[in-house]
Write an enzyme that holds these catalytic residues in place. Structure first.
Site, PDB file in Angstrom:
ATOM      1  N   ASP A   1      37.291  43.476  62.652  1.00 48.08           N
ATOM      2  CA  ASP A   1      36.104  43.804  62.601  1.00 48.08           C
ATOM      3  C   ASP A   1      35.443  44.727  63.674  1.00 48.08           C
ATOM      4  OD1 ASP A   1      33.452  43.962  61.685  1.00 48.08           O
ATOM      5  OD2 ASP A   1      32.906  41.815  61.872  1.00 48.08           O
TER       6      ASP A   1
ATOM      7  N   ASN B   1      36.300  36.546  63.516  1.00 48.70           N
ATOM      8  CA  ASN B   1      37.084  37.954  63.466  1.00 48.70           C
ATOM      9  C   ASN B   1      38.336  37.842  64.059  1.00 48.70           C
ATOM     10  OD1 ASN B   1      34.794  39.188  62.483  1.00 48.70           O
ATOM     11  ND2 ASN B   1      33.801  39.431  64.469  1.00 48.70           N
TER      12      ASN B   1
ATOM     13  N   LYS C   1      34.273  36.762  68.067  1.00 44.80           N
ATOM     14  CA  LYS C   1      33.773  35.364  67.496  1.00 44.80           C
ATOM     15  C   LYS C   1      35.357  34.964  66.733  1.00 44.80           C
ATOM     16  CE  LYS C   1      31.437  37.014  63.873  1.00 44.80           C
ATOM     17  NZ  LYS C   1      30.078  37.250  63.221  1.00 44.80           N
TER      18      LYS C   1
ATOM     19  N   ASP D   1      31.542  42.068  69.208  1.00 39.91           N
ATOM     20  CA  ASP D   1      31.353  40.720  68.037  1.00 39.91           C
ATOM     21  C   ASP D   1      32.641  40.109  68.161  1.00 39.91           C
ATOM     22  OD1 ASP D   1      29.644  39.319  66.640  1.00 39.91           O
ATOM     23  OD2 ASP D   1      30.027  40.715  64.846  1.00 39.91           O
TER      24      ASP D   1
ATOM     25  N   THR E   1      26.624  38.202  67.580  1.00 43.25           N
ATOM     26  CA  THR E   1      26.405  37.083  66.493  1.00 43.25           C
ATOM     27  C   THR E   1      25.529  36.193  67.692  1.00 43.25           C
ATOM     28  OG1 THR E   1      28.128  37.728  65.292  1.00 43.25           O
ATOM     29  CG2 THR E   1      27.461  35.362  65.364  1.00 43.25           C
TER      30      THR E   1
HETATM   31  P1  ATP Z   1      30.868  41.695  57.617  1.00 44.90           P
HETATM   32  O1  ATP Z   1      31.030  43.132  57.543  1.00 44.90           O
HETATM   33  O2  ATP Z   1      29.700  41.183  56.772  1.00 44.90           O
HETATM   34  O3  ATP Z   1      30.398  41.266  59.063  1.00 44.90           O
HETATM   35  P2  ATP Z   1      33.367  40.883  57.526  1.00 44.90           P
HETATM   36  O4  ATP Z   1      33.615  41.945  58.678  1.00 44.90           O
HETATM   37  O5  ATP Z   1      33.876  39.590  58.213  1.00 44.90           O
HETATM   38  O6  ATP Z   1      31.833  41.249  57.083  1.00 44.90           O
HETATM   39  P3  ATP Z   1      35.337  42.350  56.240  1.00 44.90           P
HETATM   40  O7  ATP Z   1      36.128  42.704  57.538  1.00 44.90           O
HETATM   41  O8  ATP Z   1      35.097  43.171  55.143  1.00 44.90           O
HETATM   42  O9  ATP Z   1      34.201  41.671  56.502  1.00 44.90           O
HETATM   43  O10 ATP Z   1      36.388  40.949  55.768  1.00 44.90           O
HETATM   44  C1  ATP Z   1      36.152  40.165  54.761  1.00 44.90           C
HETATM   45  C2  ATP Z   1      36.917  38.784  54.860  1.00 44.90           C
HETATM   46  O11 ATP Z   1      38.283  39.365  54.231  1.00 44.90           O
HETATM   47  C3  ATP Z   1      37.246  38.388  56.273  1.00 44.90           C
HETATM   48  O12 ATP Z   1      36.309  37.570  56.564  1.00 44.90           O
HETATM   49  C4  ATP Z   1      38.529  37.929  56.177  1.00 44.90           C
HETATM   50  O13 ATP Z   1      38.623  36.508  55.442  1.00 44.90           O
HETATM   51  C5  ATP Z   1      39.067  38.650  55.142  1.00 44.90           C
HETATM   52  N1  ATP Z   1      39.962  39.834  55.705  1.00 44.90           N
HETATM   53  C6  ATP Z   1      39.480  40.601  56.244  1.00 44.90           C
HETATM   54  N2  ATP Z   1      40.586  41.548  56.690  1.00 44.90           N
HETATM   55  C7  ATP Z   1      41.768  40.935  56.533  1.00 44.90           C
HETATM   56  C8  ATP Z   1      43.217  41.064  56.913  1.00 44.90           C
HETATM   57  N3  ATP Z   1      43.660  42.034  57.586  1.00 44.90           N
HETATM   58  N4  ATP Z   1      43.899  40.042  56.238  1.00 44.90           N
HETATM   59  C9  ATP Z   1      43.742  39.113  55.720  1.00 44.90           C
HETATM   60  N5  ATP Z   1      42.285  38.585  55.295  1.00 44.90           N
HETATM   61  C10 ATP Z   1      41.408  39.768  55.933  1.00 44.90           C
END
Ligand code: ATP
Length: 478
Positions: free
Chosen positions: A169, A156, A153, A151, A189
Site C-alpha cells: 500500500d 498493510n 498499519k 500509512d 489512518t
Molecule cells: P485501499 O486502496 O482501499 O486502501 P488497499 O490498499 O487495502 O485498499 P489493495 O492494495 O488494492 O487495497 O488490496 C486489497 C486487498 O487485497 C488487501 O487488503 C489484501 O488483502 C489483498 N492483497 C493486496 N495485495 C496483495 C498481495 N500482494 N498478495 C496477496 N494479497 C494481496
C-alpha cells in the site's frame, strides 16, 4: 469501444516496457479474489507458461479517473518500482488494456498480519519481537531510499508463504527529494497517524516510527494505543499523547514504546536526529534478534499472549496453534474494561427436552429470564458471566447457550447483544484450568474466563449440545 484519448494521457504507461516485452491479460489464468480495495480488486493470477503465481491488482481506469485517484496510482507504481527488498511486495510488471490497469505483484500467500492478530487476540513476546524487528528492517530500508510510507498499519503488512512480512500500500507514500526529510499533506489512518501530521500536516520519516510504536502496542496488547469511539476523540488523544499501556505488557516493550511514541518527531528512537537505526536495533527489546539472518529464519509460531490475571499464576498458552483463517467479528471496542473484578456467577442450567416440556420451559423462560429477549425463541440451557479476553484486554459478558445450540454474548450493563460465537463441527474447546477455557473456531479463538470457576462445566455443556446437534443432523440425513 475505443479508450477515451483523455484517459491515455493521465494513466501511467508501463515504465518497464523497454526492459521486457509487454504482458497481457491472455497470458494469465485468473483465479480467486484475494482482496478488494476502494479502487482495485486483487486477484490470484498464474502465468500460463511459467506457472508462477502473482497477486494481480486490477484497477478500473474510468473509476480511478472519476475519483481523481490517478496520482495515487502513479505514486504506488513509482514507489514499488524503486523497491527491491524481501520485506516489501514486489512489482514484477504492469500493463493495461482498454478498461483496466494491471499490477503484477508478488503473492503474499498468507494475507494480512491483522487477520492473524484478530485470530489470536495478541501475539506473545517472541512473535511480537520478531515481527517488530522485521518492520524495523523494512523501515530502515525504506527510509534509506528516501521514502516515507505514511500509512503503516497491520492491514498493510501482508505475509508471504513462509510468514515473513511483505509491506504493501504505497498509494499515499511520499518520496522525499534532495534529502528533505518532510512531506506535506495529510494522510493516514486515525489510530496510527502521528501528531505532526494532525497538527502541522507534515510527515517525517519518523512519522513511520510513531506508527511502529502503535503497531508494537497492538501486537502485544491486542489494541492500538490511541483508541477512541470516534476519529475526533482519537486525534485528541494522539495530540495529548494520552495512551495507556495495559498491565502485563512486557517491560522492555513498554520502554521501547515510550521511546517511539513521543510528540517530538526528532526525539523518536530510530530517527536521524537520534542517530538513525543502530540505537533502535540495539534496544533491549530486540536483544535476541539476529538482524543479519532474520529474513531466513523460521518465524515463531503465533501464540496468544495471555498473561495471568491472577498473581502467582504463569501466562497461559494455547495448545492449539493458529492456522489460516479470517476473522469474522467486527470491532466491539467502545466499552472495554481492563480485567474487571470478579462478581458472583449467575450460572444456571436447564435440561433440554422435546415437545410439551420444552414449550412449558420456554413459557417460563419468557416470564423469568432477562436473557430471553436475545435468544430468538430458543431454550436457554446455560448462562453465566464470562470475561471475554482479547490480548491484554477483557470484557465481561453474559454468555447464553441455547439448545439450538447457539452461544450468544450480551453486554450485561447496557443489555445489548454484542455477538455470537459461531459454533460448528470444526470447533474445539480447550479447558486450560478451572476458570479458563478456549473455544477455537476456524476464524478465531475465543479466550474465555469464568470468574466462578466453571470452565469445565461450560466445556461439557457445549460439547453435549454440539453432540446433540450432530445426532439431529445425522437423523435428518438418514
Ligand atoms: P485501499 O486502496 O482501499 O486502501 P488497499 O490498499 O487495502 O485498499 P489493495 O492494495 O488494492 O487495497 O488490496 C486489497 C486487498 O487485497 C488487501 O487488503 C489484501 O488483502 C489483498 N492483497 C493486496 N495485495 C496483495 C498481495 N500482494 N498478495 C496477496 N494479497 C494481496
Amino acid at each position: 469501444m475505443a479508450a477515451n484519448p483523455a484517459e491515455k494521457e493521465v494513466i501511467p504507461e508501463d515504465s518497464d516496457s523497454k526492459a521486457q516485452p509487454k504482458r497481457s491479460r491472455d497470458e494469465f489464468v485468473f483465479d480467486k479474489i484475494l482482496g478488494e480495495g476502494s479502487y482495485s480488486t486483487v486477484v490470484l493470477a498464474t502465468d500460463k507458461v511459467t506457472k508462477k503465481q502473482y497477486a494481480m491488482k486490477i484497477l478500473d481506469k474510468r473509476h480511478i479517473i472519476r475519483e481523481k485517484k490517478v496520482p495515487y496510482v502513479s505514486r504506488e507504481k513509482d514507489v514499488l518500482t524503486r523497491l527491491d527488498h524481501p520485506f516489501f511486495v514486489k512489482l514484477y510488471f504492469t500493463f493495461q488494456d482498454k478498461d483496466n490497469l494491471y499490477f503484477g505483484l508478488s503473492l503474499a500467500k498468507r494475507g494480512e498480519l491483522l487477520e492473524y492478530l484478530k485470530k489470536v487476540g495478541a501475539f506473545d513476546e517472541n512473535a511480537a519481537q520478531f515481527y517488530t524487528a522485521e518492520i524495523v528492517l523494512a523501515l530502515e530500508y525504506l527510509h534509506s531510499k528516501g521514502i516515507i510510507h505514511r500509512d503503516l498499519k497491520p492491514e498493510n503488512i501482508l505475509l508471504d508463504e513462509n510468514m515473513h512480512i511483505q509491506i504493501t500500500d504505497f498509494g499515499t507514500a511520499k518520496i522525499i527529494e534532495g534529502g528533505n526529510d518532510r512531506a506535506n499533506s495529510f494522510v493516514g489512518t486515525a489510530e496510527y497517524v502521528s501528531p505532526e501530521l494532525l497538527q502541522n500536516k507534515v510527515a517525517f520519516k519518523s512519522s513511520d516510527l510513531w506508527a511502529l510504536g502503535c503497531i508494537l502496542c497492538q501486537l502485544l496488547s491486542g489494541r492500538p494505543p490511541f483508541h477512541a469511539p470516534n476519529e475526533y476523540l482519537c486525534f485528541q488523544k494522539i495530540t495529548k499523547l494520552e495512551y495507556m499501556i495495559p498491565e502485563g505488557f512486557p517491560d522492555n516493550a513498554r520502554d521501547l514504546v515510550s521511546k517511539l511514541l513521543l510528540l517530538d518527531p526528532a526525539a523518536r528512537l530510530g530517527c536521524d536526529q537520534m542517530g538513525g537505526y543502530p540505537p533502535l536495533k540495539d534496544h533491549l527489546f530486540f536483544e535476541d534478534i539476529d538482524w543479519e539472518t532474520i529474513h531466513e529464519q523460521t518465524p515463531p509460531k503465533l501464540m496468544p499472549y495471555l498473561p495471568s490475571n491472577t498473581k502467582g499464576e504463569s501466562a497461559l498458552r494455547s495448545d492449539i496453534l493458529i492456522g489460516d483463517g479470517s476473522s469474522e467479528e467486527g470491532s466491539e471496542l467502545s466499552d472495554w474494561e481492563l480485567f474487571p473484578s470478579s462478581t458472583k456467577s449467575t450460572n444456571q442450567t436447564a435440561a433440554g427436552s422435546e415437545g410439551q416440556e420444552r414449550e412449558e420451559q420456554l413459557k417460563q423462560q419468557a416470564k423469568d429470564s432477562p436473557w430471553n429477549q436475545f435468544v430468538n425463541g430458543e431454550l436457554i440451557v446455560m448462562t453465566g458471566l464470562i470475561d471475554k479476553r482479547k490480548g491484554l484486554f477483557s470484557k465481561r459478558r453474559q454468555f447464553i447457550l441455547t439448545d439450538k445450540p447457539r452461544l450468544y454474548y450480551v453486554d450485561p450493563v447496557n443489555m445489548d447483544l454484542k455477538g455470537e460465537v459461531p459454533l460448528s463441527d470444526s470447533m474445539t474447546i480447550e479447558v486450560k484450568n478451572w476458570k479458563i477455557f478456549f473455544v477455537h473456531t476456524p476464524s478465531r479463538t475465543y479466550y474465555l474466563e469464568d470468574p466462578t470457576g466453571q470452565s469445565q462445566k461450560w466445556a461439557d455443556t457445549l460439547n453435549e449440545w454440539m453432540a446433540k446437534r450432530k445426532a439431529r443432523n445425522t437423523d435428518k440425513q438418514s
